[in-house]
Write an enzyme that holds these catalytic residues in place. Structure first.
Site, mmCIF file in Angstrom:
data_model
loop_
_atom_site.group_PDB
_atom_site.id
_atom_site.type_symbol
_atom_site.label_atom_id
_atom_site.label_comp_id
_atom_site.label_asym_id
_atom_site.label_seq_id
_atom_site.Cartn_x
_atom_site.Cartn_y
_atom_site.Cartn_z
ATOM 1 N N SER A 43 24.773 11.158 42.051
ATOM 2 C CA SER A 43 25.455 10.225 41.146
ATOM 3 C C SER A 43 26.790 10.750 40.635
ATOM 4 C CB SER A 43 24.548 9.930 39.945
ATOM 5 O OG SER A 43 23.366 9.282 40.355
ATOM 6 N N GLU A 50 55.853 67.698 52.204
ATOM 7 C CA GLU A 50 55.931 67.496 53.642
ATOM 8 C C GLU A 50 57.346 67.645 54.203
ATOM 9 O OE1 GLU A 50 53.429 67.057 55.711
ATOM 10 O OE2 GLU A 50 51.946 67.146 54.100
#
Length: 772
Positions: free
Chosen positions: A326, A65
């Site tokens: 419990s 690029e």
């Protein structure tokens, strides 16, 4: 100076556009992506971190690029002149001379391609170069480049097409992603693979000619096939991912403590297990796996299937407030050990008991008379637990739960009572698992952690509760001695909540665990731990609907054991060692107390020196009786001869009453010498206190007079009591034996009930009677 001031003013007047909105991404502890979301504009734009931009990716992008990217200031004048010449004279390929920085400017502010917009793009490029480093500009570019459809950024493309992060890609895959942004609509992975392959190989040969990469790497990349198509975004741990994204808004990358392997296994095990429960009317489960050393959550399963609409799969079962059944009992017993109230071999009453109107029952509706503390806990008996909570104090218990991060308990504390230990409060799987992790870590509490600080991968074993997680102040909840004793009790395997088929199974892990079932069988719990991990399991329905099969032992523990066998099968077989603060002593086998004068049967028990009760056993009481055993004497009336000494059982009054009601051996002292004229002082004489067991003190009764409803009078008295005397509003009603059940029709309004025994003790209660 004028130019500098002008540039500064323009920079202020025309600030850079805001940074892009990224897709929130939740990472595992090793940095891999667990879950990703669309960004607010419905695009897949996952933030590529600087560490993920490999040298190969940098080289491919820059050489393709903008070869002079590292040297220009955002605009390359030579490239502009070259492009102008090509465009004017139409010689060669038409180009726009855009640098990487200029492309970033265009991606941040998309505009129509015109000459004026090109000039603005150059000015923005100069502005970007002034604000960001080259590495940051390249990072922005790689986060914004298009890859077709709604995919933007290298990381999004790498994950959605190759199912790998950018730093895990091969050279061939890296070059593939480098060439697509120029033609995102013409080069679509999965659709134009043949064209992409040809273009990729062309660029690979070009890079090879430039000697950008090693020749062998180029050859390997050319030989690599292109088999890419679009995959779904990662969706592990959906409940935790949404929780973290909500709690940390605007954060693009969230580092969780989860480990990908355990998370995947936990999700699969939970989903497959719940499928087998559907025919029982059970549709959901939740799982939490915590590392005991770091308190890092390594697996988080909020439901069996997040996408299941019929069973409300999007509800987070880890945070849902449910009745704990419990499961709070071990913590109660640990606190009682630290207060010196109990030791493992101490015996507690397990008989029908009325706690000021609260009449708890055991799960199997039966009673044992007296049981040791360790049996009461491993068999999860309710009545000994409620009695112990009454002795410890509800306020003390709830305050400790508040310290452990129990938010709903802290909120409801003023309204909670003795039913708290049986599930009469609200809590979450996250809170319970954190509490059990404290028992696994010698009583030290730390809030569980869901996130890791930046750069911590994996979590530091010495870190202390950083990141998003549970509440609580932390610190020592119970002593190491209490934690060890509870762990030893919970590790016992001879117990009723061991699932069927696991008695002799080699797949039964070495863990301490406790089950729980809420009222109406709406919630089933099983929470277990070893030295390394604590795992919490909840099974039920998010609708709150109960099921006859829904119990902790039957449906929650099998999943718990499967998780331990899967996630911690190879963990070291280490177990807790008794701390130095514990010691041994001999206790009476009949009561668990320090042996008294009449305790021939003794056994060894743990205790905390200086803390555990040193009360001596009096399970047998010596009395002076006549030679034929028909009368007893006090010290004031004992004859010079013709008497003998005899031992009588001396249980608590309620235990004695229970034995008599069940037809069990229960002897009472013979009646006192009727010739004794001395007034006996009950305080000097000793014996158990007298208690009215029915009716309930301070209660209000609604009676139907037309049906001539009556009230029951009953009491609990010591073995020396033979007869009691009942009074209503200070008027004598009748005499009765100590175990006789008396019925009467009370007057309306406020009523005083009194009971006196033949040893001079008396007790009063008050109640209200209303008529229907």
């Amino acid at each position: 100076m004028a130019v500098v001031l002008l540039a500064f003013a323009l920079d202020r007047l025309f600030p850079l556009p805001p940074t892009p909105q990224y897709s929130p991404v939740v990472l595992a502890a090793d940095g891999t992506v667990l879950h990703a979301f669309l960004n607010p504009t419905q695009k897949w734009r996952m933030k590529t971190e600087l560490s993920e931009i490999t040298p190969a990716l940098q080289a491919a992008i820059i050489n393709k690029e903008d070869r002079y990217f590292r040297f220009h200031c955002g605009v390359n004048p030579f490239a502009i002149l070259q492009a102008a010449g090509r465009n004017i004279f139409r010689h060669g390929r038409t180009t726009g001379a855009s640098t990487i920085t200029m492309q970033v400017a265009r991606l941040l502010e998309p505009k129509e391609r015109t000459f004026s917009n090109k000039l603005l793009e150059m000015l923005r490029a100069l502005q970007l170069e002034a604000h960001y480093s080259k590495a940051e500009i390249l990072q922005l570019y790689l986060n914004l480049v298009p890859y077709g459809s709604n995919i933007e950024g290298v990381k999004s493309a790498a994950l959605l097409y190759f199912q790998q992060p950018p730093d895990y890609l091969s050279l061939a895959q890296t070059v593939t992603l480098a060439i697509i942004p120029n033609q995102p609509r013409g080069l679509v992975l999965g659709k134009n693979n043949a064209t992409i392959l040809a273009e990729r190989n062309r660029w690979l040969r070009r890079f090879g000619a430039q000697q950008l990469f090693a020749a062998q790497d180029i050859a390997d990349a050319l030989a690599e096939p292109l088999d890419a198509h679009r995959h779904a975004a990662p969706t592990l741990a959906p409940h935790l991912a949404r929780r973290l994204v909500t709690q940390l808004p605007g954060q693009a990358i969230i580092r969780s403590t989860l480990r990908r392997g355990p998370q995947t296994q936990a999700e699969d095990l939970t989903r497959n297990y719940v499928r087998r429960l559907h025919e029982l009317g059970i549709s959901q489960a939740a799982v939490l796996v915590v590392n005991n050393r770091t308190r890092a959550v390594e697996a988080y399963v909020g439901s069996a299937d997040f996408g299941e609409v019929a069973s409300a799969g999007q509800v987070d079962g880890v945070r849902a407030i449910r009745s704990p059944g419990s499961t709070l009992k071990p913590f109660l017993y640990a606190l009682a050990v630290d207060r010196g109230l109990v030791t493992p071999k101490l015996k507690l009453p397990d008989v029908p008991t009325n706690f000021s109107g609260f009449r708890p029952e055991n799960f199997d509706k039966s009673f044992s008379g007296e049981v040791t503390v360790e049996r009461a806990l491993t068999y999860s008996l309710n009545i000994p637990s409620v009695r112990l909570l009454a002795e410890l104090g509800v306020g003390t218990f709830t305050e400790k739960l508040r310290d452990a991060g129990f938010r709903r308990v802290a909120q409801d504390a003023p309204r909670l009572g003795l039913s708290t230990v049986l599930g009469g409060c609200g809590t979450t799987l996250e809170e319970l698992t954190g509490l059990y992790a404290a028992l696994a870590d010698e009583g030290r509490y730390q809030a569980v952690r869901l996130t890791s600080p930046p750069g911590a991968s994996p979590p530091n074993p010495l870190s202390c509760g950083e990141g998003v997680g549970g509440g609580g102040s932390g610190g020592q909840l119970v002593s190491p001695a209490a934690a060890f004793l509870i762990t030893e009790m919970l590790a016992q395997r001879t117990r009723p909540d061991l699932p069927v088929g696991y008695e002799n199974s080699r797949h039964l892990p070495k863990i301490a665990w406790k089950t729980g079932t809420s009222y109406g069988r709406r919630d089933a719990w099983s929470i277990g731990y070893n030295r390394d991990y604590t795992i919490g399991v909840w099974v039920g329905n998010f609708s709150g609907e109960g099921s006859p099969a829904l119990t902790g032992a039957d449906v929650a523990s099998p999943l718990l054991f499967d998780l331990f066998n899967s996630l911690a099968y190879n963990s070291p077989n280490r177990w807790a060692a008794p701390p130095a603060s514990l010691d041994f002593r001999l206790v009476c086998a009949e009561s668990g107390l320090v042996p008294g004068e009449h305790c021939p049967n003794q056994l060894i028990d743990y205790y905390l020196p200086g803390t555990s009760s040193a009360r001596h056993c009096e399970h047998q009481k010596e009395a002076l009786v006549s030679a034929d055993g028909t009368i007893s004497y006090c010290r004031a009336c004992v004859p010079a001869s013709g008497f003998r000494r005899q031992l009588f059982a001396n249980p608590l009054p309620e235990v004695l009453a229970f034995r008599e009601s069940q037809g069990l051996p229960a002897t009472r002292l013979p009646p006192h010498n009727p010739a004794c004229r001395l007034v006996r002082n009950p305080d000097e004489e000793g014996g158990a206190a007298l208690a009215i067991t029915s009716p309930v003190a301070n209660a209000e009764y609604l009676l139907n007079r037309r049906e001539k409803q009556q009230l029951l009078l009953s009491c609990a008295a010591g073995s020396e009591v033979r007869q009691v005397f009942w009074y209503v509003n200070d008027r004598f009603l009748r005499a009765a034996s100590a175990t006789e059940r008396v019925f009467f029709q009370p007057p309306s309004g406020s009523v005083k009930i009194s009971c006196a025994d033949d040893h001079g003790r008396n007790v009063d209660i008050h109640l209200q009677i209303a008529e229907l």
